[in-house]
Design an enzyme around this catalytic site. Sequence first.
Site, PDB file in Angstrom:
ATOM      1  CG  HIS A 252      -2.000  -1.021   1.206  1.00 38.27           C
ATOM      2  ND1 HIS A 252      -2.879  -1.166   0.163  1.00 38.27           N
ATOM      3  CD2 HIS A 252      -2.318  -1.984   2.118  1.00 38.27           C
ATOM      4  CE1 HIS A 252      -3.705  -2.179   0.431  1.00 38.27           C
ATOM      5  NE2 HIS A 252      -3.382  -2.695   1.600  1.00 38.27           N
TER       6      HIS A 252
ATOM      7  CG  ASP B 274      -2.883  -8.383   0.539  1.00 48.14           C
ATOM      8  OD1 ASP B 274      -2.118  -8.709   1.455  1.00 48.14           O
ATOM      9  OD2 ASP B 274      -3.901  -7.676   0.715  1.00 48.14           O
TER      10      ASP B 274
ATOM     11  CG  HIS C  94      -6.601  -5.254   1.567  1.00 44.88           C
ATOM     12  ND1 HIS C  94      -6.041  -6.131   2.474  1.00 44.88           N
ATOM     13  CD2 HIS C  94      -7.762  -4.821   2.108  1.00 44.88           C
ATOM     14  CE1 HIS C  94      -6.841  -6.218   3.541  1.00 44.88           C
ATOM     15  NE2 HIS C  94      -7.886  -5.439   3.339  1.00 44.88           N
TER      16      HIS C  94
ATOM     17  CG  ASP D 190      -4.892  -9.984   3.282  1.00 49.40           C
ATOM     18  OD1 ASP D 190      -4.547 -10.485   2.198  1.00 49.40           O
ATOM     19  OD2 ASP D 190      -4.719  -8.779   3.567  1.00 49.40           O
TER      20      ASP D 190
HETATM   21 ZN   LIG Z   1      -4.183  -7.122   2.575  1.00 50.84          ZN
END
Ligand SMILES: [Zn+2]
Length: 341
Positions: free
Chosen positions: A124, A161, A163, A248
């Site tokens: 991120h 991931d 996200h 995740d």
């Molecule tokens: Zn994540």
Amino acid sequence: MEDIVFFYPSGHQAHNQPGHPERPDRVEAIREELENAGLWQAYPHLAPETIPDEVLHAIHEPGYLEMIKSSGAHSQPLDMDTYLTPQTWQLAYNAAGGAIAVAGAVWRREAKRGFALTRPPGHHATPNRAMGFCLINNIAVAAEYLLQKENAKHLTIIDIDLHHGNGTQDIFWQRGDVSFFSTHQSPLYPGTGALQETGEGAGEGFTVNLPLPPYSGDKAMKAAHMTIILPLLDRFQPDMILVSAGFDAHWRDPLSQLLVSTNCYGQLITGLVNWADRHCQGRIALILEGGYDLEAGSYSALAAVQALLEQTWQDPLGSGIESEEQVWQTTLDQARQIWGL
Ligand SMILES: [Zn+2]
């Protein structure tokens, strides 16, 4: 040549905030699981490399790096969910240096595969902003190192991931030397990663986003890899694959409704390993990102390592519930249209 090399972030326990999901136990659970399987002791652990300034500054603005370095002293959080301790700067730097060490060893054929247990995570982190538990974008720094220092021409980053890897996307948005794939749950934090985000300028056509609706499950992830990611790898022909390995997306993860299983993680890595063996001398390395359920994270990481080693793996947790409605089919149909597949 070693079959695999690891990086372990020594001292990472000092980056910790009580009650925060991005906690030291995540990496310790993975290490213990690899140890129980006899794999952790069997292969080398690499020390972090010193990051050349020209590599680090190609990824992050120097003023931003200075800010992290100095704010560590008074430990103010950088945003709502990204905390700092006095040791954080050094640990974040070491994580990126560990990603370089592992990716470099695989690039130079000192090791067939690699897995860096990077913590804090990185995907991120944008050129000038820490967010989503991330400060330095470890995988982007490793890719930049291979391009600048090891003469790589084109690299692919595959972000599995839960996200969207918004930081990695931002960093390489206008570049044609790194292609970036992200499968992620949508809608979800950080809100970016739409199908139509495909890069700009020299980077146009090198960012591939596959936003999957909640409850997509294993079938959707496998279809995304089989019908989009692997065919586009044939098109991009990278010299090496770097994987932003977040666990995740697992059905047990408290942040996830994507319902991916440990078995699916093993299968996805196997698909990428097979591609790498056919096209880029087997060069593939995993860089750890998220994963907040300790059992799901550690079993999935073990399955991923066993897939890298071309061994079989177990899935003690089983599968999540497969969605009956195949909303994700529409998303993947649209993606195939955009990408001419
Ligand atoms: Zn994540």
